[in-house]
Design a protein around this motif. Structure first.
Motif, short mmCIF file in Angstrom:
data_model
loop_
_atom_site.label_atom_id
_atom_site.label_comp_id
_atom_site.label_asym_id
_atom_site.label_seq_id
_atom_site.Cartn_x
_atom_site.Cartn_y
_atom_site.Cartn_z
N THR A 1 0.78 -1.39 -0.02
CA THR A 1 0.08 -0.15 0.04
C THR A 1 0.88 1.12 0.03
O THR A 1 0.35 2.33 -0.28
CB THR A 1 -1.04 0.05 1.32
OG1 THR A 1 0.00 -0.05 2.48
CG2 THR A 1 -1.68 -1.15 1.30
N GLY A 2 2.13 1.08 0.28
CA GLY A 2 3.03 2.46 0.19
C GLY A 2 4.19 2.02 1.17
O GLY A 2 4.05 1.70 2.15
N ASP A 3 5.27 2.55 0.83
CA ASP A 3 6.45 2.34 1.32
C ASP A 3 7.06 3.44 1.91
O ASP A 3 8.26 3.63 2.63
CB ASP A 3 7.59 1.45 0.59
CG ASP A 3 7.91 2.69 -0.74
OD1 ASP A 3 8.90 2.26 -1.51
OD2 ASP A 3 7.43 3.76 -0.98
N VAL A 4 6.56 4.34 1.89
CA VAL A 4 6.59 5.75 2.52
C VAL A 4 6.30 5.93 4.07
O VAL A 4 5.25 5.52 4.59
CB VAL A 4 6.21 7.10 1.91
CG1 VAL A 4 6.65 8.28 2.58
CG2 VAL A 4 6.53 6.98 0.45
N ARG A 5 7.42 6.01 5.01
CA ARG A 5 7.09 5.86 6.44
C ARG A 5 6.40 7.03 6.89
O ARG A 5 7.11 8.02 6.29
CB ARG A 5 8.44 5.50 7.03
CG ARG A 5 8.88 4.07 7.26
CD ARG A 5 9.75 3.45 7.83
NE ARG A 5 11.10 4.24 7.82
CZ ARG A 5 11.88 3.76 6.86
NH1 ARG A 5 11.86 2.88 5.89
NH2 ARG A 5 12.96 4.69 6.72
N PRO A 6 5.72 6.99 7.84
CA PRO A 6 5.40 8.23 8.61
C PRO A 6 6.55 9.00 9.23
O PRO A 6 7.41 8.41 9.72
CB PRO A 6 4.24 7.79 9.74
CG PRO A 6 4.04 6.11 9.27
CD PRO A 6 5.50 5.79 8.73
N VAL A 7 6.46 10.15 9.13
CA VAL A 7 7.29 11.25 9.94
C VAL A 7 6.65 11.83 11.28
O VAL A 7 5.35 12.25 11.14
CB VAL A 7 8.15 12.02 8.94
CG1 VAL A 7 8.83 11.19 8.08
CG2 VAL A 7 6.99 12.80 8.14
N ASP A 8 7.40 12.38 12.27
CA ASP A 8 6.81 13.38 13.07
C ASP A 8 6.23 14.76 12.22
O ASP A 8 6.57 15.12 11.33
CB ASP A 8 7.83 13.86 13.82
CG ASP A 8 8.14 12.94 15.10
OD1 ASP A 8 9.27 13.08 15.82
OD2 ASP A 8 7.35 11.93 15.11
N MET A 9 4.95 14.82 13.01
CA MET A 9 4.37 16.10 12.49
C MET A 9 5.11 17.29 12.99
O MET A 9 5.56 17.53 13.91
CB MET A 9 3.19 16.24 13.13
CG MET A 9 2.06 17.55 12.72
SD MET A 9 0.56 17.51 13.83
CE MET A 9 -0.45 16.39 12.79
N ASP A 10 5.13 18.53 12.20
CA ASP A 10 5.95 19.55 12.77
C ASP A 10 4.98 20.73 13.24
O ASP A 10 3.68 20.45 12.83
CB ASP A 10 6.78 20.35 11.60
CG ASP A 10 7.51 19.48 10.98
OD1 ASP A 10 7.89 19.74 9.83
OD2 ASP A 10 8.34 18.61 11.74
N ILE A 11 5.62 21.30 14.17
CA ILE A 11 4.45 22.51 14.48
C ILE A 11 4.13 23.74 13.51
O ILE A 11 3.42 24.05 13.04
CB ILE A 11 4.89 23.01 15.95
CG1 ILE A 11 4.72 21.80 16.84
CG2 ILE A 11 4.05 24.25 16.42
CD1 ILE A 11 5.71 22.10 18.19
#
Lengths: 337, 337
Positions: B327-337
């Motif tokens: 479904t997708g190989d891009v991993r989640p990253v932290d959200m920035d403020i």
């Protein structure tokens, strides 16, 4: 979307006239991340290049981060769901394989039954001597073949069918459900945290707008707002900013937790799949081994028949029969007068 | 019974007083032969010792001279009949063997049909990758096995069943009947000749009796018989003697003819029996050959399954599946403020 709570104006494009140079800068900052269904990803081409966690292994933990898109293109089903369904399907597959073997067993039992029945036939039972012996053995060999096939059927049952059926008992589905619920709960938490972020983001925007309006009013002396009012508005704005930071922090923690669980659990599912494939491979090889054995045993059932046929001896049979059935060996002689 | 027509008195033991020394001698001559159902045999221990026509061969021509005795002990069925019945039974045996093979063919066809049907089963058809390939081949191998068994059935039909059924067409029974009638006719002739012998023997006895009576009457001058009457009686006696000789001669010729036909025909039946046994042996060996072949072919049907099972590779299957279903190989990253 990247937001800076130092600049409230990026949310109010309706007031172009009061935009300061500083504010104009911020509007030109690119969005580099996107949040879909509560999960935050870098946009394509943005952020540092990601290396696969397990390069060249096509590991589950590398390929199921995004939600699966529905036919309309909307991401709707968690990638983890896809992995879970695969495991459930795998269990279905082993059950169906077991059924197939069961059907084979039934066919073998039928075949054995028919051969056994025919071996008892009295056809040509009256043949005697060495030929009769060979024929008797030929008939018997059908029963021997039947035994071979029955043995095959029994072994298929204990060494292939049953194991395939009982591999991973019913607790397996419960375990999968546990994983399912656990991951789903973490996603719900994440969604909830994201909602909080959005809410606090909006609250901050409102506070900033309020501060801006009040500051403008002070400048043009449009109202009787005092410095006190502006200080209060500024404090609320700062507080809203702190809230947002806390929300984003909590969100990131939750996403991190979900991330770790995803890696751990998808690796477990991957391991289960490897185990399943190898286990099935092993038992299907047992099937082919049994097939080999069966054909070899079956062939050997013909040996005694071959042996007796080789011993068929018309002269011997004649002797046996003549000894048994002769009427007299004294030859007639001329009558005397 | 040995008879001498020079001595008529051996048939009239009732007149002891007029027995001459010469006559007394003849009464003491032993019987050395006996005629049963028209066939003449030496009595046990009498006559020169007979050697078998075909020593050590247990040949038909040596052992079926006497008629077979019925349960009451009366010789009633010709030895030749026994040989003929054996040949007829032999034909029945080959027919029954053919039927047996036919039943085997039906069993094989049923087995093949069932395997073929099962091979088309969609069970676990959704299994993919190298495991799916191995499973697909496993299912297909059932159809290959079915083909092997069908081939076996077909060959059984053309190489065993049909030959067994058609060996010695219906003319065979007609030929046997011909032999039967021919030999039976010769026996009837022989019986008829024997009846003539008995009849002429009786006629001679009557003539001799008549001569004796007339001679006695002349001696005691009891009647007015002349020398002429005695001469006439003596002539008739001699004539009756000649008749008897002719009858015995004809009888012996007929017995000789029957003897020769018996030897020739029983040898033919013997040959037919050897041929039958060898022919059946040959075709039953064809049966075992086909069985061997079948098991070997059957075993080889499992080879491709073995091969593919050996190639089952969970890692490869994971790659194939992940490539298809990720479904997708891009991993989640932290959200920035």
């Amino acid at each position: 979307m990247e937001e800076s709570f130092d600049d409230p104006s990026c949310l109010s494009p309706q007031a172009p006239g009061c935009v300061s140079p500083a504010r104009r800068q911020i509007r030109e900052v690119k969005e580099t991340k996107t949040t879909i269904n509560g999960v935050t990803f870098p946009l394509p081409g943005e952020g540092p290049e990601q290396q696969l966690l397990k390069p060249k292994e096509w590991s589950y933990c590398d390929y199921f981060w995004t939600d699966k898109k529905d036919p309309q293109g909307t991401p709707s089903v968690a990638g983890f769901e896809v992995l879970l369904q695969k495991q459930l399907k795998g269990k279905q597959m082993q059950k169906e394989m077991s059924e197939f073997i069961h059907e084979r067993i039934k066919i073998e039992e039928e075949y054995a039954k028919n051969l056994s029945k025919l071996s008892l036939s009295p056809l040509a039972a009256q043949e005697e001597g060495t030929l009769g012996d060979a024929w008797t053995q030929l008939k018997k060999s059908l029963h021997d073949e039947a035994e071979v096939h029955l043995k095959f059927a029994n072994k298929l049952h204990t060494e292939v069918e049953k194991p395939l059926l009982t591999f991973r008992c019913d607790n397996f589905k419960k375990d999968l459900k546990k994983y399912d619920h656990h991951i789903a709960d973490l996603r719900k938490q994440l969604a909830s945290r994201y909602a909080s972020v959005e809410k606090s983001r909006k609250a901050l925007a409102d506070r900033q707008k309020d501060l801006e309006v009040k500051t403008q009013q002070l400048e043009v002396k449009l109202s009787n707002k005092t410095e006190e009012d502006i200080k209060k508005a500024r404090r609320k704005s700062t507080q809203a900013g702190d809230d947002l930071m806390r929300c984003v922090d909590l969100y990131n923690q939750t996403q991190c937790k979900w991330f770790e669980e995803m890696v751990t659990t998808s690796m477990e599912l991957e391991r289960l799949e490897v185990e399943r494939v190898e286990w099935i491979q092993q038992h299907l090889r047992q099937y082919t081994t049994l097939r080999h054995e069966t054909d070899m045993f079956n062939q050997s059932m013909v040996e005694p028949v071959d042996q007796l046929l080789q011993n068929v001896d018309p002269a011997k049979d004649r002797e046996l029969w003549v000894r048994e059935n002769n009427t007299g060996d004294v030859r007639p002689v001329d009558m005397d007068i």
